[in-house]
Design a protein around this motif. Structure first.
Motif, mmCIF file in Angstrom:
data_model
loop_
_atom_site.group_PDB
_atom_site.id
_atom_site.type_symbol
_atom_site.label_atom_id
_atom_site.label_comp_id
_atom_site.label_asym_id
_atom_site.label_seq_id
_atom_site.Cartn_x
_atom_site.Cartn_y
_atom_site.Cartn_z
ATOM 1 N N ASP A 103 0.945 -1.274 0.136
ATOM 2 C CA ASP A 103 -0.271 -0.009 -0.084
ATOM 3 C C ASP A 103 1.034 1.016 0.146
ATOM 4 O OD1 ASP A 103 -2.313 1.535 0.030
ATOM 5 O OD2 ASP A 103 -2.072 1.570 2.349
ATOM 6 N N ARG A 104 0.405 2.232 -0.732
ATOM 7 C CA ARG A 104 1.164 3.581 -0.853
ATOM 8 C C ARG A 104 0.140 4.459 -1.348
ATOM 9 N NH1 ARG A 104 3.960 4.497 -6.377
ATOM 10 N NH2 ARG A 104 4.183 6.586 -5.339
ATOM 11 N N ILE A 105 0.334 6.089 -1.113
ATOM 12 C CA ILE A 105 -0.270 7.050 -1.627
ATOM 13 C C ILE A 105 -0.574 7.080 -3.250
ATOM 14 C CG2 ILE A 105 -0.801 9.518 -1.811
ATOM 15 C CD1 ILE A 105 0.124 9.398 1.098
ATOM 16 N N GLY A 106 -1.718 6.723 -3.746
ATOM 17 C CA GLY A 106 -1.693 7.386 -5.426
ATOM 18 C C GLY A 106 -2.000 5.994 -6.222
ATOM 19 N N ILE A 107 -2.123 4.954 -5.571
ATOM 20 C CA ILE A 107 -2.233 3.740 -6.465
ATOM 21 C C ILE A 107 -3.635 3.923 -7.234
ATOM 22 C CG2 ILE A 107 -2.732 1.165 -6.435
ATOM 23 C CD1 ILE A 107 -0.756 1.122 -4.221
ATOM 24 N N ILE A 108 -4.921 3.930 -6.345
ATOM 25 C CA ILE A 108 -6.288 4.089 -7.141
ATOM 26 C C ILE A 108 -6.157 5.241 -8.131
ATOM 27 C CG2 ILE A 108 -8.618 4.562 -6.878
ATOM 28 C CD1 ILE A 108 -8.309 3.455 -4.217
ATOM 29 N N ALA A 109 -5.498 6.294 -7.621
ATOM 30 C CA ALA A 109 -5.372 7.559 -8.602
ATOM 31 C C ALA A 109 -4.774 7.160 -10.157
ATOM 32 C CB ALA A 109 -4.972 8.497 -8.013
ATOM 33 N N GLY A 110 -3.489 6.554 -9.725
ATOM 34 C CA GLY A 110 -2.685 6.247 -10.823
ATOM 35 C C GLY A 110 -3.375 5.145 -11.816
ATOM 36 N N VAL A 111 -4.085 4.442 -11.424
ATOM 37 C CA VAL A 111 -4.694 3.213 -12.162
ATOM 38 C C VAL A 111 -5.973 3.919 -12.930
ATOM 39 C CG1 VAL A 111 -5.947 1.020 -12.172
ATOM 40 C CG2 VAL A 111 -3.736 1.409 -10.778
ATOM 41 N N THR A 112 -6.867 4.637 -12.163
ATOM 42 C CA THR A 112 -8.022 5.052 -12.528
ATOM 43 C C THR A 112 -7.793 6.117 -13.628
ATOM 44 O OG1 THR A 112 -8.275 6.411 -10.706
ATOM 45 C CG2 THR A 112 -9.297 4.105 -10.728
ATOM 46 N N GLN A 113 -6.835 6.872 -13.445
ATOM 47 C CA GLN A 113 -6.610 7.842 -14.216
ATOM 48 C C GLN A 113 -5.993 7.316 -15.772
ATOM 49 O OE1 GLN A 113 -7.065 11.587 -14.317
ATOM 50 N NE2 GLN A 113 -6.449 11.129 -16.474
ATOM 51 N N THR A 114 -5.389 6.411 -15.687
ATOM 52 C CA THR A 114 -4.784 5.812 -16.923
ATOM 53 C C THR A 114 -6.073 5.026 -17.477
ATOM 54 O OG1 THR A 114 -2.663 5.431 -15.795
ATOM 55 C CG2 THR A 114 -3.368 3.896 -17.725
ATOM 56 N N LEU A 115 -6.869 4.560 -16.894
ATOM 57 C CA LEU A 115 -8.176 3.795 -17.571
ATOM 58 C C LEU A 115 -9.132 5.138 -18.281
ATOM 59 C CD1 LEU A 115 -9.179 1.280 -14.828
ATOM 60 C CD2 LEU A 115 -7.956 0.998 -16.820
ATOM 61 N N ALA A 116 -9.064 6.167 -17.479
ATOM 62 C CA ALA A 116 -10.048 7.346 -18.092
ATOM 63 C C ALA A 116 -9.165 8.003 -19.483
ATOM 64 C CB ALA A 116 -10.036 8.669 -16.852
ATOM 65 N N THR A 117 -8.028 7.953 -19.310
ATOM 66 C CA THR A 117 -7.167 8.575 -20.387
ATOM 67 C C THR A 117 -7.339 7.668 -21.601
ATOM 68 O OG1 THR A 117 -5.546 9.379 -18.846
ATOM 69 C CG2 THR A 117 -5.062 9.081 -21.172
ATOM 70 N N ASN A 118 -7.450 6.460 -21.245
ATOM 71 C CA ASN A 118 -7.671 5.405 -22.551
ATOM 72 C C ASN A 118 -9.368 5.079 -22.726
ATOM 73 O OD1 ASN A 118 -4.936 4.352 -23.526
ATOM 74 N ND2 ASN A 118 -4.898 4.511 -21.415
ATOM 75 N N LYS A 119 -10.079 6.041 -22.224
ATOM 76 C CA LYS A 119 -11.433 5.694 -22.243
ATOM 77 C C LYS A 119 -12.068 4.127 -21.938
ATOM 78 C CE LYS A 119 -11.851 9.091 -26.005
ATOM 79 N NZ LYS A 119 -11.890 10.227 -25.287
ATOM 80 N N VAL A 120 -11.485 3.805 -20.718
ATOM 81 C CA VAL A 120 -11.993 2.589 -20.184
ATOM 82 C C VAL A 120 -13.076 2.949 -19.222
ATOM 83 C CG1 VAL A 120 -11.538 0.588 -19.086
ATOM 84 C CG2 VAL A 120 -10.054 1.505 -20.782
ATOM 85 N N ASN A 121 -14.187 2.764 -19.408
ATOM 86 C CA ASN A 121 -15.238 2.653 -18.196
ATOM 87 C C ASN A 121 -15.186 1.792 -17.228
ATOM 88 O OD1 ASN A 121 -17.365 4.192 -17.015
ATOM 89 N ND2 ASN A 121 -18.750 2.728 -18.097
ATOM 90 N N ILE A 122 -15.106 2.329 -15.920
ATOM 91 C CA ILE A 122 -15.343 1.323 -14.739
ATOM 92 C C ILE A 122 -16.577 1.134 -14.446
ATOM 93 C CG2 ILE A 122 -14.657 1.157 -12.089
ATOM 94 C CD1 ILE A 122 -12.105 3.178 -12.700
ATOM 95 N N LEU A 123 -17.095 -0.150 -14.442
ATOM 96 C CA LEU A 123 -18.267 -0.652 -13.967
ATOM 97 C C LEU A 123 -18.472 -0.936 -12.551
ATOM 98 C CD1 LEU A 123 -19.088 -2.890 -17.201
ATOM 99 C CD2 LEU A 123 -19.590 -0.649 -16.930
#
Length: 91
Positions: free
Chosen positions: A13-33
């Motif tokens: 665990d560390r700060i920024g994991i969720i942000a890093g992954v979800t930002q990458t998905l958003a940039t690539n137009k991947v929708n989180i269901l």
């Protein structure tokens, strides 16, 4: 046709994991269901179901992109097609 994938993230665990992954998905137009994450001791785990229907990349390309993101975040990220995952886990 909807193309869904299961994405897992595991690491210390560390700060920024969720942000890093979800930002990458958003940039690539991947929708989180759906998304679930938990911390067990010092270990971070996350699983999410993603819709790649509008994505600008294939599952293989997304895996390569997320491999790089994972290296930067110190986690292992795995992308599997939902169809393949279901086939592998049929009884």
């Amino acid at each position: 046709m909807e193309q869904r994938a299961l994405i897992t993230v595991v690491g210390i665990d560390r700060i920024g994991i969720i942000a890093g992954v979800t930002q990458t998905l958003a940039t690539n137009k991947v929708n989180i269901l759906d998304i679930r994450q938990t911390i067990v001791g010092e270990f971070f785990t996350m699983i999410l179901v993603a819709d790649l229907k509008q994505s600008v990349c294939s599952i293989q390309e997304l895996q390569s992109i997320l491999d790089e993101v994972g290296l930067g975040l110190g986690v292992k990220i795995t992308v599997q097609s939902e169809e393949l995952f279901r086939s592998m886990h049929r009884i």
